[in-house]
Design a protein around this motif. Structure first.
Motif, PDB file in Angstrom:
ATOM      1  N   TYR A   1    -126.278   1.528  23.546  1.00 47.45           N
ATOM      2  CA  TYR A   1    -127.028   2.742  23.883  1.00 47.45           C
ATOM      3  C   TYR A   1    -128.122   2.402  24.890  1.00 47.45           C
ATOM      4  O   TYR A   1    -128.366   3.156  25.838  1.00 47.45           O
ATOM      5  N   CYS A   2    -128.783   1.257  24.685  1.00 48.36           N
ATOM      6  CA  CYS A   2    -129.818   0.831  25.636  1.00 48.36           C
ATOM      7  C   CYS A   2    -129.210   0.642  27.026  1.00 48.36           C
ATOM      8  O   CYS A   2    -129.802   1.020  28.034  1.00 48.36           O
ATOM      9  N   TYR A   3    -128.007   0.069  27.082  1.00 52.30           N
ATOM     10  CA  TYR A   3    -127.362  -0.145  28.374  1.00 52.30           C
ATOM     11  C   TYR A   3    -127.026   1.191  29.038  1.00 52.30           C
ATOM     12  O   TYR A   3    -127.231   1.374  30.240  1.00 52.30           O
ATOM     13  N   ILE A   4    -126.519   2.132  28.238  1.00 54.84           N
ATOM     14  CA  ILE A   4    -126.166   3.449  28.806  1.00 54.84           C
ATOM     15  C   ILE A   4    -127.416   4.101  29.412  1.00 54.84           C
ATOM     16  O   ILE A   4    -127.388   4.612  30.532  1.00 54.84           O
ATOM     17  N   VAL A   5    -128.518   4.047  28.664  1.00 52.66           N
ATOM     18  CA  VAL A   5    -129.758   4.655  29.170  1.00 52.66           C
ATOM     19  C   VAL A   5    -130.246   3.890  30.405  1.00 52.66           C
ATOM     20  O   VAL A   5    -130.701   4.485  31.385  1.00 52.66           O
ATOM     21  N   ALA A   6    -130.115   2.559  30.379  1.00 50.45           N
ATOM     22  CA  ALA A   6    -130.557   1.752  31.522  1.00 50.45           C
ATOM     23  C   ALA A   6    -129.795   2.144  32.790  1.00 50.45           C
ATOM     24  O   ALA A   6    -130.362   2.198  33.880  1.00 50.45           O
ATOM     25  N   ARG A   7    -128.494   2.443  32.639  1.00 52.78           N
ATOM     26  CA  ARG A   7    -127.711   2.843  33.820  1.00 52.78           C
ATOM     27  C   ARG A   7    -128.235   4.161  34.391  1.00 52.78           C
ATOM     28  O   ARG A   7    -128.334   4.328  35.608  1.00 52.78           O
ATOM     29  N   PHE A   8    -128.583   5.095  33.499  1.00 54.04           N
ATOM     30  CA  PHE A   8    -129.154   6.363  33.970  1.00 54.04           C
ATOM     31  C   PHE A   8    -130.485   6.123  34.688  1.00 54.04           C
ATOM     32  O   PHE A   8    -130.759   6.708  35.732  1.00 54.04           O
ATOM     33  N   VAL A   9    -131.299   5.272  34.083  1.00 55.28           N
ATOM     34  CA  VAL A   9    -132.602   4.977  34.692  1.00 55.28           C
ATOM     35  C   VAL A   9    -132.388   4.360  36.080  1.00 55.28           C
ATOM     36  O   VAL A   9    -133.082   4.714  37.039  1.00 55.28           O
ATOM     37  N   PHE A  10    -131.387   3.482  36.190  1.00 57.46           N
ATOM     38  CA  PHE A  10    -131.121   2.847  37.481  1.00 57.46           C
ATOM     39  C   PHE A  10    -130.642   3.886  38.506  1.00 57.46           C
ATOM     40  O   PHE A  10    -131.093   3.901  39.656  1.00 57.46           O
ATOM     41  N   LEU A  11    -129.752   4.793  38.094  1.00 54.53           N
ATOM     42  CA  LEU A  11    -129.266   5.818  39.025  1.00 54.53           C
ATOM     43  C   LEU A  11    -130.405   6.724  39.468  1.00 54.53           C
ATOM     44  O   LEU A  11    -130.508   7.105  40.632  1.00 54.53           O
ATOM     45  N   GLU A  12    -131.280   7.071  38.526  1.00 54.41           N
ATOM     46  CA  GLU A  12    -132.444   7.889  38.886  1.00 54.41           C
ATOM     47  C   GLU A  12    -133.347   7.138  39.848  1.00 54.41           C
ATOM     48  O   GLU A  12    -133.923   7.728  40.762  1.00 54.41           O
ATOM     49  N   TYR A  13    -133.475   5.830  39.626  1.00 56.14           N
ATOM     50  CA  TYR A  13    -134.285   5.015  40.518  1.00 56.14           C
ATOM     51  C   TYR A  13    -133.728   5.088  41.936  1.00 56.14           C
ATOM     52  O   TYR A  13    -134.463   5.272  42.907  1.00 56.14           O
ATOM     53  N   LEU A  14    -132.397   4.991  42.048  1.00 54.14           N
ATOM     54  CA  LEU A  14    -131.769   5.061  43.372  1.00 54.14           C
ATOM     55  C   LEU A  14    -131.994   6.429  44.005  1.00 54.14           C
ATOM     56  O   LEU A  14    -132.328   6.540  45.175  1.00 54.14           O
ATOM     57  N   ARG A  15    -131.810   7.504  43.180  1.00 50.23           N
ATOM     58  CA  ARG A  15    -132.026   8.854  43.716  1.00 50.23           C
ATOM     59  C   ARG A  15    -133.472   9.047  44.133  1.00 50.23           C
ATOM     60  O   ARG A  15    -133.766   9.658  45.147  1.00 50.23           O
ATOM     61  N   GLY A  16    -134.384   8.530  43.337  1.00 53.54           N
ATOM     62  CA  GLY A  16    -135.815   8.632  43.638  1.00 53.54           C
ATOM     63  C   GLY A  16    -136.130   7.965  44.949  1.00 53.54           C
ATOM     64  O   GLY A  16    -136.906   8.490  45.756  1.00 53.54           O
ATOM     65  N   ALA A  17    -135.499   6.852  45.216  1.00 52.36           N
ATOM     66  CA  ALA A  17    -135.726   6.153  46.481  1.00 52.36           C
ATOM     67  C   ALA A  17    -135.264   7.024  47.644  1.00 52.36           C
ATOM     68  O   ALA A  17    -135.918   7.124  48.677  1.00 52.36           O
TER      69      ALA A  17
END
Lengths: 224, 304
Positions: A104-120
């Motif tokens: 579950y932590c990994y799944i959330v981490a992937r979302f956080v990473f995708l949001e990070y990319l979108r934020g950039a």
């Protein structure tokens, strides 16, 4: 645990908070508002086996490394953001049963990473027309600053940090990483046998000591 | 670096993963394992340490070295790990204090034996104390009740003290937030947004190094590797080759790094560059005499 959550510097150290004050603020303020909530979060991560906070520390380390490998600029912050979201979800739902905690932590981490990319992307779009002048004096000063860390200071800092370890850990880490690359495997097997440990247990122990040294060297008091 | 381990660890696969050389699908599979699989996480952690150590010792083969410098060293986290590994290698080579694990303070087997004896002794003690208490008179019981009352009072005092400290901690946290906001506002203009490594140009190279820089405020770091370190100091000049205009000039710089792998570190404003070709010229500054050019590093900039 409740008392430790509030007051114990030992416990805070074991949770990595002494070296990651941002994590401390985030988790106490945004993720878990009470010691009970934090305790529930730790218990959920532990999956029924009380690790004394070790599981949390290890999960955070894995997440920081994950975001680091993705070349994110602030992997510590993204790891904390991941844990905050997981803890919040746990509080909202009462339990998370569709995935084991680590996944579950990994799944959330992937979302956080995708949001990070979108934020950039968004930051870039909003700053398209910006072209501020840069002061060359500031640039020179910055380059001097980047250049300041000398090998000698680092070596002194390492020496200080090694002195903070107990004799056993100090000897273990120096022996584990001694020798040239080719001879290391055999050397480590011999060391593990001498210490009555499996090679895997020796590796885990050496990695943990090394992590402690790296954090110690990052700390302002180490003089680097 | 070793290729395999007794339990089937594939070091080469892990190294390629750490250096960003795997396909997207394979990378995603290992991303998952790096968080979810305990054994994989341990192996990856250990291989990363050994990889960084091998770099610090100059023991990487040419291909791995190139990937390492292009990928791994492009993150501040990677550079910090390398700095640590270099210090550890130097410490070991400088003959740090010799310590004997055999005479160590914490032999696990011995500690386990000692623990077992301690537990046995403690159990015997408990049995004796229980027998003693069992046969004691009511006066002693009253004393125990008094002690318990004292402890409960002390517990209440400590809980009160903890409540006060918790309130103080909350106020400190709020103050910390305020200070952080102020610092963030001040630092916005000097935030590190990217970092790059420029290697000395090689003959026959067909592609210019590309620096992909986020638009907007912030700074990016460039590590310029030198072919040789023949001068006590250096200066770096950034030029637009199309116009010959000097865009930026560094202060006096000193090379850092191991012998044979010296580099200069500079920091540039992200707003300074446009999407075009540039040239970094490194000049060596002798103790006496005039500066002379020691290397030209062409590159192109892409703004993201």
């Amino acid at each position: 645990m409740r008392r430790a959550w509030r007051n114990s510097s030992h416990w805070r150290h074991r949770l990595g908070w002494t070296t990651a004050p941002r994590a401390e603020v985030s988790l106490t303020k945004s993720s878990t508002r009470t010691p009970e909530e934090f305790q529930r979060f730790l218990s959920w991560l532990d999956e029924g086996v009380d690790s004394g906070g070790e599981r949390y520390v290890e999960m955070r380390r894995r997440l920081v490394s994950y975001f680091g490998r993705k070349l994110c600029l602030l992997p510590d912050e993204l790891a904390d953001e991941t844990l905050i979201r997981v803890a919040r979800k746990l509080e909202e739902q009462g339990s998370i049963t569709d995935s084991p905690p680590a996944r579950y932590c990994y799944i959330v981490a992937r979302f956080v990473f995708l949001e990070y990319l979108r934020g950039a992307d968004q930051r870039r779009a909003s700053l398209d027309d910006r072209h501020a002048a840069t002061d060359p004096v500031v640039q020179s000063a910055a380059s001097e600053e980047t250049d300041r860390a000398s090998d000698e200071a680092l070596l002194d800092g390492l020496d200080q940090c090694l002195q903070q370890l107990d004799e056993y850990d100090r000897a273990l880490i120096l022996e584990y990483y001694a020798g040239e690359q080719a001879e290391r495997i055999e050397r480590r097997r011999t060391l593990a046998a001498r210490l009555n440990l499996t090679l895997n247990a020796l590796t885990i122990r050496a990695c943990r000591i090394r992590d402690r040294l790296e954090k110690c060297l990052d700390a302002p008091s180490s003089g680097t | 670096m070793s290729a395999t381990h007794s339990h089937g660890r594939d070091d080469q696969l892990l190294i390629r993963y750490l250096l960003g050389s795997l396909s997207e699908d394979e990378t995603e599979r290992l991303d998952d394992l790096s968080i979810v699989d305990d054994r994989f996480a341990v192996d990856l952690h250990a291989v990363e340490h050994d990889l960084v150590d091998a770099y610090a010792r100059g023991a990487l083969d040419e291909d791995t070295l190139r990937r390492f410098e292009l990928h791994y060293l492009s993150s501040p986290q990677g550079r910090a790990k390398v700095a640590f590994a270099r210090a550890l290698v130097r410490y070991a080579r400088s003959g740090g204090p010799a310590l004997s694990l055999d005479a160590g303070v914490r032999e696990p087997g011995a500690a386990r034996g000692l623990l077992q004896w301690s537990l046995a002794a403690a159990a015997m003690g408990l049995i004796a104390v229980a027998g003693y208490l069992f046969s004691e008179n009511t006066g002693l019981k009253r004393q125990l009740i008094d002690v318990r009352a004292g402890l409960e009072e002390r517990q209440q005092q400590l809980e009160e003290q903890l409540r006060h400290e918790q309130a103080a901690t909350a106020e400190t946290t709020r103050e910390l937030d305020r200070v952080r906001q102020s610092i963030a506002q001040l630092q916005g203009a000097t935030r590190l947004v990217a970092s790059f490594v420029l290697l000395p140009p090689t003959r026959g190279a067909t592609e210019l190094p590309t620096l992909s820089i986020p638009r907007g405020p912030g700074v990016f770091a460039v590590t310029v590797h030198l072919e040789s370190d023949d001068f006590p100091a250096y200066r770096v000049t950034l030029t637009d080759p199309a116009t010959g205009q000097v865009i930026w000039r560094s202060g006096i710089l000193r090379a850092s790094g191991d012998a044979g792998s010296k580099a200069l570190s500079i920091t540039l404003g992200a707003d300074l560059l446009k999407p075009r070709r540039y040239m970094l010229e490194v000049s060596g500054i002798p103790a006496r005499g005039t500066a002379e050019s020691v290397g030209i590093y062409p590159f192109k900039v892409v703004l993201l």
